[in-house]
Design a protein around this motif. Sequence first.
Motif, PDB file in Angstrom:
ATOM      1  N   ALA A 118       0.816  -1.209   0.001  1.00 24.27           N
ATOM      2  CA  ALA A 118       0.076   0.232   0.148  1.00 24.27           C
ATOM      3  C   ALA A 118       0.864   1.354  -0.034  1.00 24.27           C
ATOM      4  O   ALA A 118       1.824   1.167   0.622  1.00 24.27           O
ATOM      5  CB  ALA A 118      -0.917  -0.009   1.223  1.00 24.27           C
ATOM      6  N   TYR A 136      -1.741   0.646  -6.851  1.00 23.63           N
ATOM      7  CA  TYR A 136      -1.592   0.263  -5.486  1.00 23.63           C
ATOM      8  C   TYR A 136      -2.921   0.973  -4.822  1.00 23.63           C
ATOM      9  O   TYR A 136      -3.106   2.168  -4.776  1.00 23.63           O
ATOM     10  CB  TYR A 136      -0.454   0.490  -5.014  1.00 23.63           C
ATOM     11  N   ASP A 137      -3.503   0.112  -3.949  1.00 24.12           N
ATOM     12  CA  ASP A 137      -4.163   0.985  -2.723  1.00 24.12           C
ATOM     13  C   ASP A 137      -3.219   1.669  -1.997  1.00 24.12           C
ATOM     14  O   ASP A 137      -2.162   1.744  -1.788  1.00 24.12           O
ATOM     15  CB  ASP A 137      -4.892  -0.125  -1.882  1.00 24.12           C
ATOM     16  N   TYR A 138      -4.038   2.546  -0.984  1.00 24.27           N
ATOM     17  CA  TYR A 138      -3.241   3.513  -0.114  1.00 24.27           C
ATOM     18  C   TYR A 138      -3.745   3.395   1.035  1.00 24.27           C
ATOM     19  O   TYR A 138      -4.892   3.314   1.328  1.00 24.27           O
ATOM     20  CB  TYR A 138      -2.888   4.618  -0.625  1.00 24.27           C
ATOM     21  N   ILE A 143      -6.909   0.693   4.810  1.00 29.40           N
ATOM     22  CA  ILE A 143      -6.569   0.779   3.423  1.00 29.40           C
ATOM     23  C   ILE A 143      -7.719   1.102   2.413  1.00 29.40           C
ATOM     24  O   ILE A 143      -8.715   0.886   2.401  1.00 29.40           O
ATOM     25  CB  ILE A 143      -6.279  -0.726   3.023  1.00 29.40           C
ATOM     26  N   ARG A 144      -7.308   2.141   1.675  1.00 33.51           N
ATOM     27  CA  ARG A 144      -8.362   2.707   0.579  1.00 33.51           C
ATOM     28  C   ARG A 144      -7.935   1.947  -0.695  1.00 33.51           C
ATOM     29  O   ARG A 144      -6.879   2.193  -1.338  1.00 33.51           O
ATOM     30  CB  ARG A 144      -8.142   4.224   0.501  1.00 33.51           C
ATOM     31  N   TYR A 145      -9.018   1.194  -1.036  1.00 37.73           N
ATOM     32  CA  TYR A 145      -8.913   0.465  -2.316  1.00 37.73           C
ATOM     33  C   TYR A 145      -9.219   1.405  -3.531  1.00 37.73           C
ATOM     34  O   TYR A 145      -9.462   2.367  -3.383  1.00 37.73           O
ATOM     35  CB  TYR A 145      -9.806  -0.672  -2.351  1.00 37.73           C
ATOM     36  N   LEU A 146      -8.474   0.910  -4.722  1.00 36.95           N
ATOM     37  CA  LEU A 146      -8.836   1.638  -5.856  1.00 36.95           C
ATOM     38  C   LEU A 146     -10.275   1.904  -6.220  1.00 36.95           C
ATOM     39  O   LEU A 146     -10.655   2.850  -6.941  1.00 36.95           O
ATOM     40  CB  LEU A 146      -8.154   0.962  -7.058  1.00 36.95           C
ATOM     41  N   THR A 187     -12.923   1.085   1.637  1.00 40.51           N
ATOM     42  CA  THR A 187     -11.778   1.117   2.766  1.00 40.51           C
ATOM     43  C   THR A 187     -11.861  -0.051   3.413  1.00 40.51           C
ATOM     44  O   THR A 187     -13.145  -0.715   3.675  1.00 40.51           O
ATOM     45  CB  THR A 187     -11.963   2.351   3.499  1.00 40.51           C
ATOM     46  N   TRP A 219      -7.111  -6.157   6.329  1.00 45.61           N
ATOM     47  CA  TRP A 219      -6.430  -6.129   5.145  1.00 45.61           C
ATOM     48  C   TRP A 219      -5.328  -6.976   5.266  1.00 45.61           C
ATOM     49  O   TRP A 219      -4.857  -7.974   4.394  1.00 45.61           O
ATOM     50  CB  TRP A 219      -6.153  -4.940   4.751  1.00 45.61           C
TER      51      TRP A 219
END
Length: 184
Positions: A133, A156-158, A168-171, A175, A181
């Motif tokens: 991430a 990538y997610d962040y 984690i913020r997915y694309l 979240t 995660w």
Amino acid sequence: MPLFLERDLKRKGSQEGLKGYFNKSANTILKENYESFSNTKTYDVFLSHSFLDAEVILGLKLALEEKNLTVYVDWIDDKQLNRDKVNARTANQLRNRMNNCKSLFFATSDNSSNSKWMPWELGYFDGLKNKVAIIPITKSISYNDTFSGQEYLGLYDYVIEQYGSLYIRYLNGTTEPFRDWIKE
């Protein structure tokens, strides 16, 4: 604030003090490293970063540890490594450490695009565990949690901070709590 603000991390890093990491003799550093070295120690996060951001990265490491994460930072945990040159010994040690980490956070900054090691670490870890991430370090306050960086980082997610916890913020915009995660 959902993203990580550089000045806050720098303040945290300077309060804890880089002095504790850099104001030691070489013999003290080697002795401490020898006594604490373990090939089997595991970490929640391998923190990929530019050494030029040392004060900010120390602050980020401390902020993540306040959230009960174990965080690997090469110049703290493996002081003996030579970061000036890309060589097989350093690469092998980093591979060993990444094998013992559950995830990799890629700390973006103005300096990260100049790092020799960061793209290599990202690619290796992504292929190894697929638990990568981006952790955006921003210079200004943002009232949303969107991030755009170098083109390839958009794959990538962040990481964001929300309600005092890491997510984690997915694309796709959804979240998930970091702890969920990391278990997948």
